[in-house]
Design a protein around this motif. Structure first.
Motif, PDB file in Angstrom:
ATOM      1  N   LYS A   1       0.830  -1.209   0.000  1.00  0.00           N
ATOM      2  CA  LYS A   1       0.000   0.000   0.000  1.00  0.00           C
ATOM      3  C   LYS A   1       0.869   1.266   0.000  1.00  0.00           C
ATOM      4  O   LYS A   1       0.508   2.271  -0.627  1.00  0.00           O
ATOM      5  CB  LYS A   1      -0.963  -0.021   1.191  1.00  0.00           C
ATOM      6  CG  LYS A   1      -2.101  -1.018   0.998  1.00  0.00           C
ATOM      7  CD  LYS A   1      -3.026  -1.082   2.198  1.00  0.00           C
ATOM      8  CE  LYS A   1      -4.175  -2.057   1.950  1.00  0.00           C
ATOM      9  NZ  LYS A   1      -5.099  -2.151   3.094  1.00  0.00           N
ATOM     10  N   ASN A   2       1.999   1.216   0.683  1.00  0.00           N
ATOM     11  CA  ASN A   2       2.936   2.335   0.637  1.00  0.00           C
ATOM     12  C   ASN A   2       3.502   2.525  -0.770  1.00  0.00           C
ATOM     13  O   ASN A   2       3.620   3.655  -1.261  1.00  0.00           O
ATOM     14  CB  ASN A   2       4.087   2.117   1.624  1.00  0.00           C
ATOM     15  CG  ASN A   2       3.696   2.424   3.053  1.00  0.00           C
ATOM     16  OD1 ASN A   2       2.715   3.126   3.298  1.00  0.00           O
ATOM     17  ND2 ASN A   2       4.444   1.891   4.011  1.00  0.00           N
TER      18      ASN A   2
ATOM     19  N   ASN B   1       0.827   3.986  -2.976  1.00  0.00           N
ATOM     20  CA  ASN B   1       0.664   5.400  -2.673  1.00  0.00           C
ATOM     21  C   ASN B   1       1.744   6.248  -3.360  1.00  0.00           C
ATOM     22  O   ASN B   1       1.464   7.320  -3.904  1.00  0.00           O
ATOM     23  CB  ASN B   1       0.726   5.607  -1.151  1.00  0.00           C
ATOM     24  CG  ASN B   1       0.377   7.024  -0.745  1.00  0.00           C
ATOM     25  OD1 ASN B   1      -0.612   7.588  -1.218  1.00  0.00           O
ATOM     26  ND2 ASN B   1       1.196   7.609   0.110  1.00  0.00           N
ATOM     27  N   ASN B   2       2.968   5.732  -3.364  1.00  0.00           N
ATOM     28  CA  ASN B   2       4.057   6.440  -4.040  1.00  0.00           C
ATOM     29  C   ASN B   2       3.885   6.427  -5.552  1.00  0.00           C
ATOM     30  O   ASN B   2       4.245   7.389  -6.244  1.00  0.00           O
ATOM     31  CB  ASN B   2       5.408   5.825  -3.664  1.00  0.00           C
ATOM     32  CG  ASN B   2       5.796   6.123  -2.231  1.00  0.00           C
ATOM     33  OD1 ASN B   2       5.424   7.158  -1.683  1.00  0.00           O
ATOM     34  ND2 ASN B   2       6.532   5.217  -1.596  1.00  0.00           N
TER      35      ASN B   2
ATOM     36  N   GLU C   1       1.115   6.587  -7.112  1.00  0.00           N
ATOM     37  CA  GLU C   1       0.085   7.577  -7.458  1.00  0.00           C
ATOM     38  C   GLU C   1       0.697   8.969  -7.678  1.00  0.00           C
ATOM     39  O   GLU C   1       0.153   9.789  -8.418  1.00  0.00           O
ATOM     40  CB  GLU C   1      -0.975   7.654  -6.345  1.00  0.00           C
ATOM     41  CG  GLU C   1      -1.758   6.364  -6.114  1.00  0.00           C
ATOM     42  CD  GLU C   1      -2.686   5.992  -7.248  1.00  0.00           C
ATOM     43  OE1 GLU C   1      -2.824   6.787  -8.198  1.00  0.00           O
ATOM     44  OE2 GLU C   1      -3.260   4.889  -7.203  1.00  0.00           O
TER      45      GLU C   1
END
Length: 235
Positions: A200-201, A204-205, A207
């Protein structure tokens, strides 16, 4: 760790060796596992294979000091080239990446007949499950355990129907393990919660990064994996 007392991880690997087997331990390092298996009467004969000169010499000294030179042979070579076809009943490969273990099996598959394979990848168990399926090996058992704050998986396979223990959700089971999904023990939950957090990290990056076709494809793959794991962790 020594030839009398293995780590929990390697003791678990040894627990899957059939009694009185002739074994080959590939990437044997200090030859602790084969010496232990012979000392305990689990293996009748063992080959310790090592491709790096330093560990090879350490393994030879270990075997000599233990006075096991008749029962344990230390051989220098890459992967399964240290064994002859049909020479052993059981092969152990522990402490490497899953992709490397799969490549060792692929490179030496003419040596593989009816042995039991006991494989302990540090990462990417999926690479091994995929290789086993593609090459007609039946995944007969799996175990996941935690030791010193690290989580390890152990895969056990024999020649046979490669789909016997898989249901219809093949991609999910190749990733997480068909046996391990059913058990869902604490080590399993810890591993996949950590993976989810990391993925998920990364997502997120992604994106925030400049969009490219390759990036979008990677995002789709990551989202699919996140969904598969969440379906198992949050039934």
């Amino acid at each position: 760790m020594n030839i009398q007392q293995l780590s929990k991880r390697l003791e678990t690997v040894v627990s899957y060796i059939p009694k009185q087997s002739k074994i080959a331990d590939i990437g044997s390092d200090h030859a602790y596992l084969p010496c232990y298996a012979v000392n305990k009467g689990i293996a009748s004969f063992a080959i310790a294979g090592e491709v790096v000169k330093g560990p090879y010499l350490s393994a030879k000294k270990q075997v000599e000091d233990a006075q096991l030179t008749q029962e344990v042979e230390v051989r220098f070579g890459s992967g399964l080239e240290v064994i002859a076809p049909g020479e052993v009943d059981c092969i152990t490969i522990a402490g490497m990446g899953g992709a490397l273990i799969a490549s060792i099996l692929e490179a030496g598959k003419e040596k593989l007949t009816n042995q039991r394979l006991i494989l302990q990848p540090n990462v990417s168990s999926r690479s091994i499950r995929t290789w086993l399926m593609d090459n007609e090996w039946d995944l007969v058992g799996e175990e996941i355990l935690e030791e010193d704050d690290k989580v390890y998986e152990i895969l056990v396979a024999e020649k046979g129907n490669p789909r016997r223990h898989y249901s219809g959700e093949l991609e999910k089971e190749l990733l997480l393990g068909p046996f391990l999904i059913k058990e869902r023990n604490d080590a399993f939950l810890k591993k996949w919660n950590q993976e989810l957090h990391q993925w998920k990290n990364i997502l997120n990056n992604m994106e925030k990064a400049e969009k490219t076709d390759a990036l979008e494809e990677r995002k789709r793959e990551l989202i699919q994996k996140i969904q598969m794991v969440e379906e198992v962790l949050i039934p």
